[in-house]
Design an enzyme around this catalytic site. Structure first.
Site, PDB file in Angstrom:
ATOM      1  N   ASP A 108       8.271  41.453  23.367  1.00  0.00           N
ATOM      2  CA  ASP A 108       7.449  42.632  23.596  1.00  0.00           C
ATOM      3  C   ASP A 108       8.351  43.649  24.310  1.00  0.00           C
ATOM      4  O   ASP A 108       9.374  43.272  24.905  1.00  0.00           O
ATOM      5  CB  ASP A 108       6.251  42.243  24.474  1.00  0.00           C
ATOM      6  CG  ASP A 108       5.463  43.453  24.915  1.00  0.00           C
ATOM      7  OD1 ASP A 108       5.096  44.258  24.048  1.00  0.00           O
ATOM      8  OD2 ASP A 108       5.230  43.608  26.128  1.00  0.00           O
TER       9      ASP A 108
ATOM     10  N   ASP B 244       7.203  47.081  26.259  1.00  0.00           N
ATOM     11  CA  ASP B 244       6.698  47.648  27.524  1.00  0.00           C
ATOM     12  C   ASP B 244       6.329  46.522  28.509  1.00  0.00           C
ATOM     13  O   ASP B 244       5.438  45.726  28.231  1.00  0.00           O
ATOM     14  CB  ASP B 244       5.436  48.482  27.254  1.00  0.00           C
ATOM     15  CG  ASP B 244       5.677  49.632  26.285  1.00  0.00           C
ATOM     16  OD1 ASP B 244       6.703  50.313  26.417  1.00  0.00           O
ATOM     17  OD2 ASP B 244       4.826  49.855  25.407  1.00  0.00           O
TER      18      ASP B 244
ATOM     19  N   GLY C  14      -0.472  45.657  25.765  1.00  0.00           N
ATOM     20  CA  GLY C  14      -0.420  45.130  24.403  1.00  0.00           C
ATOM     21  C   GLY C  14      -1.416  45.760  23.452  1.00  0.00           C
ATOM     22  O   GLY C  14      -1.345  45.555  22.245  1.00  0.00           O
TER      23      GLY C  14
ATOM     24  N   ARG D  91      -2.842  52.436  21.254  1.00  0.00           N
ATOM     25  CA  ARG D  91      -3.150  53.674  21.988  1.00  0.00           C
ATOM     26  C   ARG D  91      -4.641  54.019  21.922  1.00  0.00           C
ATOM     27  O   ARG D  91      -5.264  54.326  22.932  1.00  0.00           O
ATOM     28  CB  ARG D  91      -2.306  54.814  21.419  1.00  0.00           C
ATOM     29  CG  ARG D  91      -2.282  56.050  22.296  1.00  0.00           C
ATOM     30  CD  ARG D  91      -1.432  57.143  21.653  1.00  0.00           C
ATOM     31  NE  ARG D  91      -0.090  56.701  21.332  1.00  0.00           N
ATOM     32  CZ  ARG D  91       0.754  57.352  20.534  1.00  0.00           C
ATOM     33  NH1 ARG D  91       0.402  58.501  20.004  1.00  0.00           N
ATOM     34  NH2 ARG D  91       1.962  56.871  20.294  1.00  0.00           N
TER      35      ARG D  91
ATOM     36  N   SER E 214       3.759  49.533  20.386  1.00  0.00           N
ATOM     37  CA  SER E 214       4.022  50.957  20.657  1.00  0.00           C
ATOM     38  C   SER E 214       4.651  51.708  19.489  1.00  0.00           C
ATOM     39  O   SER E 214       5.646  51.265  18.912  1.00  0.00           O
ATOM     40  CB  SER E 214       4.941  51.087  21.868  1.00  0.00           C
ATOM     41  OG  SER E 214       5.316  52.438  22.035  1.00  0.00           O
TER      42      SER E 214
ATOM     43  N   ASN F 246       6.087  54.432  20.087  1.00  0.00           N
ATOM     44  CA  ASN F 246       7.251  55.065  20.716  1.00  0.00           C
ATOM     45  C   ASN F 246       8.455  54.126  20.787  1.00  0.00           C
ATOM     46  O   ASN F 246       9.483  54.490  21.378  1.00  0.00           O
ATOM     47  CB  ASN F 246       6.892  55.518  22.136  1.00  0.00           C
ATOM     48  CG  ASN F 246       5.923  56.692  22.149  1.00  0.00           C
ATOM     49  OD1 ASN F 246       6.254  57.771  21.658  1.00  0.00           O
ATOM     50  ND2 ASN F 246       4.720  56.487  22.665  1.00  0.00           N
TER      51      ASN F 246
ATOM     52  N   ASP G  33       4.284  40.170  28.427  1.00  0.00           N
ATOM     53  CA  ASP G  33       3.693  40.390  29.760  1.00  0.00           C
ATOM     54  C   ASP G  33       2.176  40.587  29.651  1.00  0.00           C
ATOM     55  O   ASP G  33       1.508  40.766  30.665  1.00  0.00           O
ATOM     56  CB  ASP G  33       4.300  41.615  30.458  1.00  0.00           C
ATOM     57  CG  ASP G  33       3.845  42.909  29.811  1.00  0.00           C
ATOM     58  OD1 ASP G  33       3.902  43.015  28.576  1.00  0.00           O
ATOM     59  OD2 ASP G  33       3.413  43.816  30.553  1.00  0.00           O
TER      60      ASP G  33
HETATM   61  C1  BG6 Z   1       2.011  48.535  24.212  1.00  0.00           C
HETATM   62  C2  BG6 Z   1       1.504  48.784  25.611  1.00  0.00           C
HETATM   63  O1  BG6 Z   1       3.314  48.067  24.252  1.00  0.00           O
HETATM   64  O2  BG6 Z   1       1.962  49.740  23.443  1.00  0.00           O
HETATM   65  C3  BG6 Z   1       0.124  49.400  25.567  1.00  0.00           C
HETATM   66  O3  BG6 Z   1       1.468  47.556  26.321  1.00  0.00           O
HETATM   67  C4  BG6 Z   1       0.149  50.678  24.728  1.00  0.00           C
HETATM   68  O4  BG6 Z   1      -0.301  49.675  26.878  1.00  0.00           O
HETATM   69  C5  BG6 Z   1       0.661  50.339  23.330  1.00  0.00           C
HETATM   70  O5  BG6 Z   1      -1.149  51.256  24.645  1.00  0.00           O
HETATM   71  C6  BG6 Z   1       0.771  51.567  22.424  1.00  0.00           C
HETATM   72  O6  BG6 Z   1       1.786  52.407  22.903  1.00  0.00           O
HETATM   73  P1  BG6 Z   1       2.118  53.857  22.350  1.00  0.00           P
HETATM   74  O7  BG6 Z   1       3.489  54.131  22.916  1.00  0.00           O
HETATM   75  O8  BG6 Z   1       2.122  53.768  20.860  1.00  0.00           O
HETATM   76  O9  BG6 Z   1       1.054  54.768  22.864  1.00  0.00           O
HETATM   77 MG    MG Z   2       3.867  44.614  27.272  1.00  0.00          MG
END
Ligand code: BG6
Ligand code: MG
Length: 211
Positions: free
Chosen positions: A9, A11, A46, A49, A116, A118, A170
């Protein structure tokens, strides 16, 4: 070797962007006048969004139209991206760097499995663009954790069976996703504190004792 591959993972495991998620959601919640604390933030780990936004809006007094929700999610993401833009390779924790390189030297295949969207930007900021053998993230899945899709796709990209992979997480939702996909989970942070993993680690370096 018990495992041929590891799926990380992002974040809260590879980097502390979980803190930036918290700060960005907190700012939005304050603007909307809804309560938001670290306990609630743990429920967003996890989770995608839009599903995270639904949790943040739980106490919002009136229902919002889909277009309004999309605008709020976009607003949160803009704040979040401003924080990400300040990151550099110095934000890759030393123990993470050491662990990743030691695992690579031992011949394990290494992947990212993150909800994510991002992910590519974060990996680039950390100097890890191109490091992993496979990247499965929020851009190539339809179902977020605890659905196992992101990890199953990562295993497939590595050319491995699920049971040959160890997931590092996590998030409680992430450990559940690993188990639903037929994989073992090694947990750090919040999920480790909750005892959600097959291995509950106090440091990511402990991975070197498992394989
Ligand atoms: C996960 C985070 O890795 O990504 C979540 O733990 C988050 O909290 C999810 O909402 C989506 O992320 P992003 O960057 O696409 O908004
Ligand atoms: Mg995480």
């Amino acid at each position: 070797m018990k495992y041929q591959g590891m799926i990380f993972d992002l974040d809260g495991v590879i980097c502390f962007t979980d803190e930036y998620h918290y700060q960005a959601w907190k700012r939005l919640a304050d603007e909307l006048g809804v309560a938001f604390d670290r306990e609630k933030n743990n429920r967003l780990r996890g989770v995608s969004r839009m599903a995270s936004l639904d949790i943040v809006l739980e106490d919002y007094p009136e229902p919002l139209a889909e277009a309004e929700k999309l605008a709020l999610a976009e607003q949160k993401n803009e704040t979040y991206k401003t924080l990400l833009a300040q990151m550099s390779p110095a934000d890759l924790p030393e123990e993470v760097k050491e662990t990743l390189w030691a695992l690579r030297r031992r011949g394990l295949k290494l992947a990212i499995g993150s909800s994510s969207k991002n992910t590519p930007f974060i990996l680039q900021q950390l100097g890890l663009g191109g490091f992993f053998d496979a990247v499965s993230d929020g851009n190539n899945i339809t179902n977020s954790k605890p659905d196992p899709e992101v990890f199953l796709k990562a295993a497939q990209m590595l050319g491995l069976e699920p049971e040959q992979c160890l997931v590092v997480e996590d998030a409680i939702a992430g450990a559940e996703a690993a188990h639903r996909g037929g994989m073992d989970a090694a947990c750090v942070g919040d999920a480790s504190n909750a005892g959600a993993g097959d291995y509950n680690l106090s440091s990511i370096l402990d991975l070197l004792e498992i394989v």
